[in-house]
Scaffold this motif. Structure first.
Motif, PDB file in Angstrom:
ATOM      1  N   ASP A  77      -5.970   0.523  -4.085  1.00 39.76           N
ATOM      2  CA  ASP A  77      -7.100   0.775  -3.194  1.00 39.76           C
ATOM      3  C   ASP A  77      -6.675   1.674  -2.038  1.00 39.76           C
ATOM      4  O   ASP A  77      -5.883   1.260  -1.180  1.00 39.76           O
ATOM      5  CB  ASP A  77      -7.621  -0.564  -2.644  1.00 39.76           C
ATOM      6  CG  ASP A  77      -8.908  -0.403  -1.844  1.00 39.76           C
ATOM      7  OD1 ASP A  77      -9.346   0.748  -1.629  1.00 39.76           O
ATOM      8  OD2 ASP A  77      -9.482  -1.430  -1.430  1.00 39.76           O
ATOM      9  N   PRO A  78      -7.174   2.929  -1.981  1.00 35.86           N
ATOM     10  CA  PRO A  78      -6.757   3.833  -0.902  1.00 35.86           C
ATOM     11  C   PRO A  78      -7.177   3.358   0.481  1.00 35.86           C
ATOM     12  O   PRO A  78      -6.611   3.789   1.486  1.00 35.86           O
ATOM     13  CB  PRO A  78      -7.440   5.157  -1.274  1.00 35.86           C
ATOM     14  CG  PRO A  78      -8.601   4.772  -2.134  1.00 35.86           C
ATOM     15  CD  PRO A  78      -8.156   3.553  -2.886  1.00 35.86           C
ATOM     16  N   ARG A  79      -8.157   2.442   0.560  1.00 40.55           N
ATOM     17  CA  ARG A  79      -8.591   1.944   1.865  1.00 40.55           C
ATOM     18  C   ARG A  79      -7.500   1.140   2.564  1.00 40.55           C
ATOM     19  O   ARG A  79      -7.456   1.079   3.797  1.00 40.55           O
ATOM     20  CB  ARG A  79      -9.836   1.081   1.714  1.00 40.55           C
ATOM     21  CG  ARG A  79     -11.036   1.783   1.108  1.00 40.55           C
ATOM     22  CD  ARG A  79     -12.177   0.799   0.944  1.00 40.55           C
ATOM     23  NE  ARG A  79     -11.773  -0.359   0.158  1.00 40.55           N
ATOM     24  CZ  ARG A  79     -12.486  -1.485   0.035  1.00 40.55           C
ATOM     25  NH1 ARG A  79     -13.629  -1.598   0.683  1.00 40.55           N
ATOM     26  NH2 ARG A  79     -12.050  -2.486  -0.696  1.00 40.55           N
ATOM     27  N   GLN A  80      -6.611   0.521   1.771  1.00 41.24           N
ATOM     28  CA  GLN A  80      -5.574  -0.323   2.364  1.00 41.24           C
ATOM     29  C   GLN A  80      -4.516   0.494   3.104  1.00 41.24           C
ATOM     30  O   GLN A  80      -3.816  -0.033   3.964  1.00 41.24           O
ATOM     31  CB  GLN A  80      -4.904  -1.174   1.274  1.00 41.24           C
ATOM     32  CG  GLN A  80      -5.860  -2.048   0.486  1.00 41.24           C
ATOM     33  CD  GLN A  80      -6.632  -3.022   1.370  1.00 41.24           C
ATOM     34  OE1 GLN A  80      -6.089  -3.556   2.340  1.00 41.24           O
ATOM     35  NE2 GLN A  80      -7.893  -3.272   1.042  1.00 41.24           N
ATOM     36  N   LEU A  81      -4.391   1.788   2.748  1.00 45.02           N
ATOM     37  CA  LEU A  81      -3.428   2.670   3.408  1.00 45.02           C
ATOM     38  C   LEU A  81      -4.150   3.881   3.988  1.00 45.02           C
ATOM     39  O   LEU A  81      -3.591   4.975   4.069  1.00 45.02           O
ATOM     40  CB  LEU A  81      -2.341   3.108   2.416  1.00 45.02           C
ATOM     41  CG  LEU A  81      -1.441   1.986   1.877  1.00 45.02           C
ATOM     42  CD1 LEU A  81      -0.501   2.528   0.815  1.00 45.02           C
ATOM     43  CD2 LEU A  81      -0.651   1.332   3.003  1.00 45.02           C
ATOM     44  N   ASN A  82      -5.394   3.681   4.392  1.00 43.46           N
ATOM     45  CA  ASN A  82      -6.183   4.786   4.933  1.00 43.46           C
ATOM     46  C   ASN A  82      -5.659   5.209   6.302  1.00 43.46           C
ATOM     47  O   ASN A  82      -5.321   4.376   7.137  1.00 43.46           O
ATOM     48  CB  ASN A  82      -7.646   4.358   5.058  1.00 43.46           C
ATOM     49  CG  ASN A  82      -8.491   5.421   5.730  1.00 43.46           C
ATOM     50  OD1 ASN A  82      -8.485   6.581   5.345  1.00 43.46           O
ATOM     51  ND2 ASN A  82      -9.228   5.021   6.751  1.00 43.46           N
ATOM     52  N   GLY A  83      -5.609   6.498   6.515  1.00 45.88           N
ATOM     53  CA  GLY A  83      -5.211   7.011   7.822  1.00 45.88           C
ATOM     54  C   GLY A  83      -3.983   7.886   7.744  1.00 45.88           C
ATOM     55  O   GLY A  83      -2.943   7.471   7.229  1.00 45.88           O
TER      56      GLY A  83
END
Length: 347
Positions: free
Chosen positions: A283-289
């Protein structure tokens, strides 16, 4: 609970504005109760959403402006027209004036980089800032930079990227001497562009606060061969988007395969715990930023289309970077590196 950490949020940035930024801040506040927020944007849009989160409202200050940078604005245009009153600029200004330890925005990447460079300036000795991203690996994570700030990079800039990435790895991963590799088309020393081989020569011989591994290839990144992968922004951005697209493709393949027959659906039910773990890992949201490294302040760029979970991850990254004092560490590393170069040149 440590000392309070204040983060300025560009509440108008991204595709969704306050409807994502405010719930994300509420999520981050649960994880980091010592946070305080400066919510920058249109108060008429912020306050109704904020009213649904009383705990967050008690730890937030709203800074009103009705000017926002458009997602399709050219960086030069955004810098010229939105420099003094836009939500993006005011969030950066809070970092410059020491009213916030970090700024987070999901807005226009080019405009954010242009404004951040103009407002915060680069650390002395740094030629260009870079965007660093946290990349999932088989066992943990690594740092990849640059992933989009610079189309190309000379040897000196690649060495500076290595210094920045190593400082970030020490701050986030607690590593005294992170391993650093240069992304290349092969691991042999004769391969690659001139600037990559020149940077390798410097990293190999210079006494730097890192462990230079050598060249790494694309398939080494996800294997976690090194803690920091250094490349130019063009190659890094292509690699990042390719990895994100591949993760989505694998997810679609799995969903299609698990629904193909009754037996497959039963197997999916029995293996749902494993699939949930895989989903979270991909899930790219978990390492977003992505963090803008090399500036006199901490700026984190979130994906423009992310949801509250993803934006909260960007806030988490800003919090970790602010708490670690990475800017001071990086400035010290760069000053020491250039001092050594001057001594060697004099010798």
């Amino acid at each position: 609970m440590g000392a309070p950490v204040t983060i300025a949020l560009d509440a108008m940035g991204g595709d969704h504005g306050p409807s994502v930024v405010i719930p994300a801040a509420a999520i981050a506040l649960v994880r980091h109760p010592d946070l305080h927020f400066l919510l920058v944007g249109d108060a008429a849009r912020i306050e109704p959403v904020l009213a649904a989160h009383p705990a967050l409202a008690a730890k937030s200050t709203v800074i009103h402006t009705d000017v926002a940078v458009a997602m399709d604005a050219k960086p030069s245009q955004a810098l010229r027209k939105g420099r003094w009153r836009s939500s993006m600029w005011l969030a950066l200004e809070a970092v410059r004036d020491a009213r916030a330890e970090a700024a987070v925005s999901a807005g226009n990447t080019g405009a954010l980089m242009a404004m951040a460079k103009f407002c915060l300036k680069t650390i002395q000795g740094i030629d260009r800032p870079a965007i660093a991203a946290i990349w999932p690996t088989v066992d943990a994570e690594c740092i990849v930079l640059d992933v989009g700030a610079n189309v190309g990079a000379e040897a000196r800039q690649l060495v500076e990227f290595a210094l920045m990435g190593a400082a970030m790895a020490r701050a986030l991963f607690g590593l005294e001497r992170p391993s650093v590799g240069l992304l290349n088309i092969g691991v042999e020393e004769i391969k690659g562009l001139d600037q990559i081989r020149e940077a390798a020569a410097v990293l190999k011989d210079a006494p730097l606060p890192m462990r230079y591994h050598g060249f790494v290839e694309g398939d080494d990144v996800g294997q976690g061969v090194v803690d920091v992968v250094v490349t130019d922004g063009y190659t890094g951005n292509v690699a990042l988007k390719t990895a994100e697209g591949t993760a989505k493709q694998i997810g679609q393949y799995l969903r299609a395969a698990m629904g193909r027959s009754l037996l497959a659906r039963l197997g999916a039910v029995l293996a749902q715990g494993a699939f949930r773990a895989l989903r979270d890992k991909l899930d790219p949201r978990q390492l977003n930023g992505g963090i803008f490294l090399g500036l006199n302040g901490i700026v984190v760029k979130s994906h423009g289309g992310t949801d509250a979970t993803g934006f909260a991850s960007a806030i988490d990254l800003a919090y970790d970077m602010a708490s670690s004092g990475v800017v001071k560490r990086l400035a010290s590393d760069v000053a020491g590196f250039h001092a050594k170069l001057e001594l060697e040149g004099a010798a």
